[in-house]
Design a protein around this motif. Structure first.
Motif, PDB file in Angstrom:
ATOM      1  N   LEU A  14       0.820  -1.218   0.000  1.00 49.64           N
ATOM      2  CA  LEU A  14       0.000   0.000   0.000  1.00 49.64           C
ATOM      3  C   LEU A  14       0.851   1.264   0.000  1.00 49.64           C
ATOM      4  O   LEU A  14       0.537   2.245  -0.686  1.00 49.64           O
ATOM      5  CB  LEU A  14      -0.955   0.001   1.196  1.00 49.64           C
ATOM      6  N   ASN A  15       1.933   1.249   0.773  1.00 50.50           N
ATOM      7  CA  ASN A  15       2.814   2.421   0.809  1.00 50.50           C
ATOM      8  C   ASN A  15       3.519   2.641  -0.519  1.00 50.50           C
ATOM      9  O   ASN A  15       3.723   3.785  -0.926  1.00 50.50           O
ATOM     10  CB  ASN A  15       3.823   2.306   1.951  1.00 50.50           C
ATOM     11  N   PHE A  16       3.885   1.570  -1.200  1.00 53.94           N
ATOM     12  CA  PHE A  16       4.530   1.719  -2.498  1.00 53.94           C
ATOM     13  C   PHE A  16       3.568   2.360  -3.503  1.00 53.94           C
ATOM     14  O   PHE A  16       3.949   3.255  -4.258  1.00 53.94           O
ATOM     15  CB  PHE A  16       5.045   0.385  -3.017  1.00 53.94           C
ATOM     16  N   ILE A  17       2.315   1.942  -3.471  1.00 55.22           N
ATOM     17  CA  ILE A  17       1.309   2.576  -4.332  1.00 55.22           C
ATOM     18  C   ILE A  17       1.153   4.049  -3.959  1.00 55.22           C
ATOM     19  O   ILE A  17       1.170   4.930  -4.825  1.00 55.22           O
ATOM     20  CB  ILE A  17      -0.040   1.834  -4.230  1.00 55.22           C
ATOM     21  N   TRP A  18       1.006   4.316  -2.651  1.00 54.22           N
ATOM     22  CA  TRP A  18       0.834   5.695  -2.171  1.00 54.22           C
ATOM     23  C   TRP A  18       2.016   6.564  -2.592  1.00 54.22           C
ATOM     24  O   TRP A  18       1.824   7.674  -3.090  1.00 54.22           O
ATOM     25  CB  TRP A  18       0.687   5.685  -0.648  1.00 54.22           C
ATOM     26  N   GLU A  19       3.228   6.072  -2.378  1.00 57.12           N
ATOM     27  CA  GLU A  19       4.423   6.855  -2.730  1.00 57.12           C
ATOM     28  C   GLU A  19       4.435   7.204  -4.212  1.00 57.12           C
ATOM     29  O   GLU A  19       4.762   8.325  -4.595  1.00 57.12           O
ATOM     30  CB  GLU A  19       5.695   6.090  -2.364  1.00 57.12           C
ATOM     31  N   ASN A  20       4.064   6.249  -5.050  1.00 52.71           N
ATOM     32  CA  ASN A  20       4.045   6.508  -6.490  1.00 52.71           C
ATOM     33  C   ASN A  20       2.930   7.468  -6.893  1.00 52.71           C
ATOM     34  O   ASN A  20       3.086   8.228  -7.841  1.00 52.71           O
ATOM     35  CB  ASN A  20       3.932   5.201  -7.273  1.00 52.71           C
ATOM     36  N   LEU A  21       1.819   7.440  -6.183  1.00 61.43           N
ATOM     37  CA  LEU A  21       0.700   8.317  -6.511  1.00 61.43           C
ATOM     38  C   LEU A  21       0.927   9.765  -6.073  1.00 61.43           C
ATOM     39  O   LEU A  21       0.380  10.682  -6.685  1.00 61.43           O
ATOM     40  CB  LEU A  21      -0.602   7.793  -5.895  1.00 61.43           C
ATOM     41  N   HIS A  22       1.709   9.983  -5.027  1.00 62.47           N
ATOM     42  CA  HIS A  22       1.887  11.373  -4.586  1.00 62.47           C
ATOM     43  C   HIS A  22       3.306  11.918  -4.795  1.00 62.47           C
ATOM     44  O   HIS A  22       3.600  13.034  -4.372  1.00 62.47           O
ATOM     45  CB  HIS A  22       1.388  11.560  -3.150  1.00 62.47           C
ATOM     46  N   VAL A  23       4.136  11.197  -5.517  1.00 63.13           N
ATOM     47  CA  VAL A  23       5.508  11.654  -5.753  1.00 63.13           C
ATOM     48  C   VAL A  23       5.542  12.974  -6.526  1.00 63.13           C
ATOM     49  O   VAL A  23       6.460  13.780  -6.357  1.00 63.13           O
ATOM     50  CB  VAL A  23       6.353  10.566  -6.471  1.00 63.13           C
ATOM     51  N   PHE A  24       4.521  13.239  -7.334  1.00 59.89           N
ATOM     52  CA  PHE A  24       4.496  14.472  -8.122  1.00 59.89           C
ATOM     53  C   PHE A  24       4.331  15.719  -7.242  1.00 59.89           C
ATOM     54  O   PHE A  24       4.497  16.840  -7.714  1.00 59.89           O
ATOM     55  CB  PHE A  24       3.382  14.415  -9.185  1.00 59.89           C
ATOM     56  N   LEU A  25       4.040  15.536  -5.948  1.00 55.37           N
ATOM     57  CA  LEU A  25       3.890  16.656  -5.024  1.00 55.37           C
ATOM     58  C   LEU A  25       5.226  17.074  -4.397  1.00 55.37           C
ATOM     59  O   LEU A  25       5.286  18.047  -3.658  1.00 55.37           O
ATOM     60  CB  LEU A  25       2.897  16.283  -3.912  1.00 55.37           C
ATOM     61  N   TYR A  26       6.279  16.321  -4.699  1.00 56.02           N
ATOM     62  CA  TYR A  26       7.607  16.600  -4.151  1.00 56.02           C
ATOM     63  C   TYR A  26       8.514  17.198  -5.214  1.00 56.02           C
ATOM     64  O   TYR A  26       8.408  16.878  -6.397  1.00 56.02           O
ATOM     65  CB  TYR A  26       8.249  15.310  -3.622  1.00 56.02           C
ATOM     66  N   ASP A  27       9.425  18.026  -4.757  1.00 59.56           N
ATOM     67  CA  ASP A  27      10.405  18.630  -5.652  1.00 59.56           C
ATOM     68  C   ASP A  27      11.653  17.761  -5.775  1.00 59.56           C
ATOM     69  O   ASP A  27      12.167  17.560  -6.865  1.00 59.56           O
ATOM     70  CB  ASP A  27      10.790  20.026  -5.145  1.00 59.56           C
ATOM     71  N   ASN A  28      12.139  17.249  -4.643  1.00 63.40           N
ATOM     72  CA  ASN A  28      13.373  16.457  -4.676  1.00 63.40           C
ATOM     73  C   ASN A  28      13.540  15.658  -3.401  1.00 63.40           C
ATOM     74  O   ASN A  28      12.830  15.870  -2.425  1.00 63.40           O
ATOM     75  CB  ASN A  28      14.592  17.371  -4.888  1.00 63.40           C
ATOM     76  N   TYR A  29      14.507  14.751  -3.455  1.00 58.76           N
ATOM     77  CA  TYR A  29      14.939  14.011  -2.274  1.00 58.76           C
ATOM     78  C   TYR A  29      16.432  14.270  -2.111  1.00 58.76           C
ATOM     79  O   TYR A  29      17.229  13.881  -2.974  1.00 58.76           O
ATOM     80  CB  TYR A  29      14.668  12.508  -2.423  1.00 58.76           C
ATOM     81  N   MET A  30      16.790  14.955  -1.048  1.00 56.42           N
ATOM     82  CA  MET A  30      18.186  15.319  -0.768  1.00 56.42           C
ATOM     83  C   MET A  30      18.832  16.007  -1.965  1.00 56.42           C
ATOM     84  O   MET A  30      19.992  15.752  -2.301  1.00 56.42           O
ATOM     85  CB  MET A  30      18.967  14.094  -0.300  1.00 56.42           C
ATOM     86  N   GLY A  31      18.063  16.874  -2.609  1.00 57.88           N
ATOM     87  CA  GLY A  31      18.559  17.659  -3.716  1.00 57.88           C
ATOM     88  C   GLY A  31      18.623  16.932  -5.047  1.00 57.88           C
ATOM     89  O   GLY A  31      19.035  17.495  -6.043  1.00 57.88           O
ATOM     90  N   GLU A  32      18.233  15.678  -5.067  1.00 56.36           N
ATOM     91  CA  GLU A  32      18.313  14.867  -6.286  1.00 56.36           C
ATOM     92  C   GLU A  32      16.912  14.454  -6.745  1.00 56.36           C
ATOM     93  O   GLU A  32      15.933  14.595  -6.019  1.00 56.36           O
ATOM     94  CB  GLU A  32      19.150  13.604  -6.021  1.00 56.36           C
ATOM     95  N   GLU A  33      16.867  13.876  -7.922  1.00 64.33           N
ATOM     96  CA  GLU A  33      15.623  13.357  -8.469  1.00 64.33           C
ATOM     97  C   GLU A  33      15.117  12.195  -7.609  1.00 64.33           C
ATOM     98  O   GLU A  33      15.895  11.429  -7.051  1.00 64.33           O
ATOM     99  CB  GLU A  33      15.871  12.865  -9.896  1.00 64.33           C
ATOM    100  N   ILE A  34      13.814  12.063  -7.522  1.00 68.74           N
ATOM    101  CA  ILE A  34      13.212  10.964  -6.772  1.00 68.74           C
ATOM    102  C   ILE A  34      13.057   9.773  -7.715  1.00 68.74           C
ATOM    103  O   ILE A  34      12.347   9.854  -8.709  1.00 68.74           O
ATOM    104  CB  ILE A  34      11.852  11.375  -6.177  1.00 68.74           C
ATOM    105  N   THR A  35      13.731   8.680  -7.385  1.00 70.40           N
ATOM    106  CA  THR A  35      13.725   7.487  -8.239  1.00 70.40           C
ATOM    107  C   THR A  35      12.836   6.392  -7.635  1.00 70.40           C
ATOM    108  O   THR A  35      12.415   6.491  -6.483  1.00 70.40           O
ATOM    109  CB  THR A  35      15.153   6.931  -8.376  1.00 70.40           C
ATOM    110  N   GLU A  36      12.588   5.358  -8.410  1.00 64.89           N
ATOM    111  CA  GLU A  36      11.809   4.214  -7.912  1.00 64.89           C
ATOM    112  C   GLU A  36      12.524   3.543  -6.735  1.00 64.89           C
ATOM    113  O   GLU A  36      11.867   3.049  -5.825  1.00 64.89           O
ATOM    114  CB  GLU A  36      11.555   3.190  -9.019  1.00 64.89           C
ATOM    115  N   LEU A  37      13.842   3.517  -6.755  1.00 59.51           N
ATOM    116  CA  LEU A  37      14.587   2.934  -5.635  1.00 59.51           C
ATOM    117  C   LEU A  37      14.332   3.717  -4.351  1.00 59.51           C
ATOM    118  O   LEU A  37      14.148   3.129  -3.278  1.00 59.51           O
ATOM    119  CB  LEU A  37      16.085   2.888  -5.953  1.00 59.51           C
ATOM    120  N   ILE A  38      14.289   5.022  -4.438  1.00 51.99           N
ATOM    121  CA  ILE A  38      13.994   5.853  -3.273  1.00 51.99           C
ATOM    122  C   ILE A  38      12.575   5.581  -2.786  1.00 51.99           C
ATOM    123  O   ILE A  38      12.328   5.466  -1.584  1.00 51.99           O
ATOM    124  CB  ILE A  38      14.208   7.344  -3.597  1.00 51.99           C
TER     125      ILE A  38
END
Length: 134
Positions: A14-38
């Motif tokens: 469920l969290n993996f689905i949630w993360e993929n559905l709301h990733v567009f609301l984030y700008d970055n992760y630690m200054g880098e692009e947000i990847t599927e691994l993240i």
């Protein structure tokens, strides 16, 4: 511990689905692009947290009949994590993220652990009951 494993697996999914559905609301992760691994790693950590939150509800007679308390616990835990992450620059929101006034954290991450924690707990128990019947 069979039910805890099921809670973890349901929560991870469920969290993996949630993360993929709301990733567009984030700008970055630690200054880098947000990847599927993240997103996979975030889903794993969220599933671990939900499993920890669930433990007392599995073994305490008082809490067993009050699973709804998982929701506010998850909400508070998520807000604490968001405040820490935002203040340390772990991630940043973009302009699309709905912000909760006064606490200045994103709405979707704030409700994630509470809502998915409760749903994972209930589904984990249901899956356990179904597997016990077979």
């Amino acid at each position: 511990m069979k039910v805890l494993g099921k809670i973890f697996l349901v929560s991870f999914f469920l969290n993996f689905i949630w993360e993929n559905l709301h990733v567009f609301l984030y700008d970055n992760y630690m200054g880098e692009e947000i990847t599927e691994l993240i997103l996979l790693r975030a889903s794993f950590v969220d599933a671990l947290i939900i499993s920890v939150i669930s433990l007392p509800f599995l073994y305490s007679g008082f809490l067993k009949s009050r699973e709804w308390i998982i929701i506010p616990i998850g909400f508070v835990w998520a807000i604490a994590m968001e405040c820490y992450a935002l203040n340390t620059g772990r991630w940043a929101y973009n302009d699309l993220m709905p912000i909760i006034p006064l606490i200045n954290v994103g709405l979707t991450p704030a409700i994630q652990l509470g809502l998915l924690g409760y749903v994972s707990f209930k589904l984990g128990h249901r899956l356990r009951q179904l597997s016990d019947r077979n």
